[in-house]
Design an enzyme around this catalytic site. Sequence first.
Site, PDB file in Angstrom:
ATOM      1  N   GLY A  30     -19.950  -7.424  12.096  1.00 19.13           N
ATOM      2  CA  GLY A  30     -20.594  -7.506  11.458  1.00 19.13           C
ATOM      3  C   GLY A  30     -22.181  -8.526  11.982  1.00 19.13           C
ATOM      4  N   GLU A  31     -22.509  -8.810  12.917  1.00 23.14           N
ATOM      5  CA  GLU A  31     -23.567  -9.218  13.538  1.00 23.14           C
ATOM      6  C   GLU A  31     -24.151  -7.943  14.398  1.00 23.14           C
ATOM      7  OE1 GLU A  31     -23.150 -14.127  14.294  1.00 23.14           O
ATOM      8  OE2 GLU A  31     -21.861 -13.275  14.053  1.00 23.14           O
TER       9      GLU A  31
END
Length: 899
Positions: A859-860
């Site tokens: 997600g990052e």
Amino acid sequence: MRLSRFTLNGIKQELVCEGDRRLLDVIRGDFGLTGTKRGCDNEGYCGACAVIMDGKAVRSCVVAMDHVPEGAVIETVEGIGTIAHPHAVQKAFAYEGAIQCGYCTPGMVTTAKALLDRRPNPSEEEIRQAFRGNLCRCTGYSSIIRAVQTAGRLMSGEVSEDEIRVDTSDGTFGKRAPRPNSLSKATGALRYGDDVPMPQNTLHLKVVRSPHHHANIMSIDISEAEKMPGVIGVLTAKDIPGSNRLPYRPPGYSAKLVPTEPILCDTRVTHLGRPVAVVVAETVRHAEAAVGVVKVDYEVLPRHETPLQSLREGAAPILSEYDSNLMVTSHLRKGGDQAAAEQAIAESAAVVAGSFATPRIAHLTIEPDNAMAFVDEDGRITIMSKSVAVHLHRMQMCAALGVPPDKLRWIENPSGGSFDSKSVITCEGYVALAAMKFRRPCKIVYTMAETILVASKRARVWVNAKLGATSDGRLTALVYDFDLDAGGYEGVAELVMNRYHKCIGGAYTLPKAYGEGRMALTNSNPFSSVRGPGGVEMALVTEVLVDMMAERLGADPLEFRYQNAWKEGDRANWGATLDCYPYAGMLEKLRPLYLAATAKARHETTPARKRGVGIGGGIWGCEMDGGDRSTVWVELNPDDGVTVYATWADSGQGGDIGVVTIASKALGGLPPEKVRVVSRDSSLTPNSGPSVASRQTATTGNAICMACEALLNAMREHDCKTYADMVRKQRPLRYEGAYVWQSPAPIDKDGQGVPWRNLSYVLNMAEVEVEIATGKVNVLKMTSVVDAGVIHNPLAVEGQCEGGMNMGAGFALWEAFEPGQTDSLLAGGIPNFVNSPKTECHYTETFRVGGALGGVGLGETVMFGAPPAILNAIYDASGARMFDVPATPERVLAALARG
Ligand code: FES
Ligand code: FES
């Protein structure tokens, strides 16, 4: 006052109200249709409140009832379709993965329906124009465009639902299965914090905030405010029975750091907007009226705007708990000491260097911050908020308020995005304190301006770095130093600071590296995580320098990266070898796309609008640094399905589908409707840890697998095939998975050791156009190649990649936060439908031994490669070498002038 007559969702209505009352307030307040959302402060720019009036999409927050035509026909998201009978638009949004947090979705759905009713087969450009007043922070817009086009085809009968439906009868693993709650988001049925019905006697809170960046609080006079109509009380730090300090220091971190951040400031304010008192009143209006009557006497202190100022000789400490504003100094030493790295640079055939600066960034979620609290029938204070760390926050709040752990329960509301904004406590302390004191339910909803003003931020960082290489193109050494602006409290800065040292250098072989990082307090918003803190900034530094080196050596940018990419047996900056080395393979995958894009850019460039292509990449550790743990329960249900209990928060990134998909696979292909998820309540779930650092897929995913395995083992052992068998044989129905990873070599003072078990990787390519006369940069297209192991759900992964690239574009070109100036999503630079690029996503799937079913979080990571790819593309197009972001037109023009 006026009588309005209109048709709302097919029903004729009459309403008596003030003529200046906003249609949004009527829809939500008078008719309880909370599917229509409020994002901005009734300023008409976010589109969350869009409804259809007389066939046109309108922003209901700016429509006064005076301007609603007599007999108008109004349609909200609830009138378009329901969960049982969704409209084609709502189905298309679910199937195309156009729904992440879902807070923008009702406004998107109504806007889409209004467009498609008028224009059944719109082009991408027509969609971008029709949606130019709608903002989404999660998706990057590409999936929404696809959804609108798919909806058009469904409505016209060009495709049938059967053709796009995903068969999940044998589970969801590896399939483009929509998220479990996507239809409830698409139909407006899901209730976010401000939508939850509260009792009539609920109290409403407004915060008295510091107008100063730095000041001592000399006195607070609440006497007049307490007498104001509707005011129940005004709370200050004196009303807090506990320590009034939120402890952030995780175990294992510097003993020097002590909890300093108060719920309500008692002696000093350390940045603009700090809370000094809370007005508690019968209505929001009563509370607002009394805020200005609270008298606070401040002794204004000099503002330390930058670490340069706060660290200069004689600068007074911002926090009285410390004797200096220098919080932490940390190092990386690989392959020797500083002298060894400097010598390697000196002996290098080629050296490139740069001084970089990146800004504070606001999270810019479309949902304003909010929280509720009440004392339940067992005497427990129950907090409901957007927290992504209900167990951690419960512990912190108990310490600050002086409440025993068994007397505080924390529930995670459905959340309109976080991007780490809710990894820290924000407004929850006020409602909890007020509920304790007045024994009535309490609620607070920030304005968007307030949300942006007071929240913690991606920290500013200044980096000097130089990179050496041999004449035949092998990197030799990296030497750097950086200053990190921790803001007014130390918060999680030390924890996150370590990531700066680990992410610089990316996935490139560096025999020697030396770095020093300093973290200093300043009078600005505290440092917090914002999607990959350190990863984004250090990828920018690394990839711009790598690009410069390729040019210096006359090498192709992609081939130079390929030559230096980690290969089997290479050691990362932290000195350890890795379980897999996918980066070179990712470059191979990108190569044909890069060659085609470069040829296209060379063909299409003109003297006035120059086109270019750039590459950037990055890495990220997918656990908490040095060790991680997660506990999960899996319980067998009467229909032979299961309930999974885990605090895998879902603020839009896909926690719910993550739990469902992993459990579905671990139990042999259970259909998704037989996997129930209980994930949002500290009193019902074990502690699976916070949803930060992209840790949940690997850490909680492994715990889910362990719990499922325990259940299956128990069933096998006792020859049970069903729930009924287990009950008949009196076997337990609930099983625990407790996953623990402990670093075999914790990071030492040289930054050497094993910080993480798993890494995820990204590689991005940007295609840009630079308008030479104005310096304006248009990002035409972003492409990503990602490796996070085995992909569990391609739809969710694609959504993360597209959203991450878009947020990366925002970081590169538009976004910055300045205290006192940035008061809206627009001012913060949020990307929109018009300036956001087209996107394309590719993957390599290298099995991760330490992942869950071979996969880890991303997600990052998905944001890291975009900013340097864009800066490198600007250089490729125009020769403007950028070191500071955002690369505004003024900065690009200045770089062009420098040559
Ligand atoms: Fe209406 Fe933002 S446009 S709430
Ligand atoms: Fe659009 Fe989150 S899905 S704001």
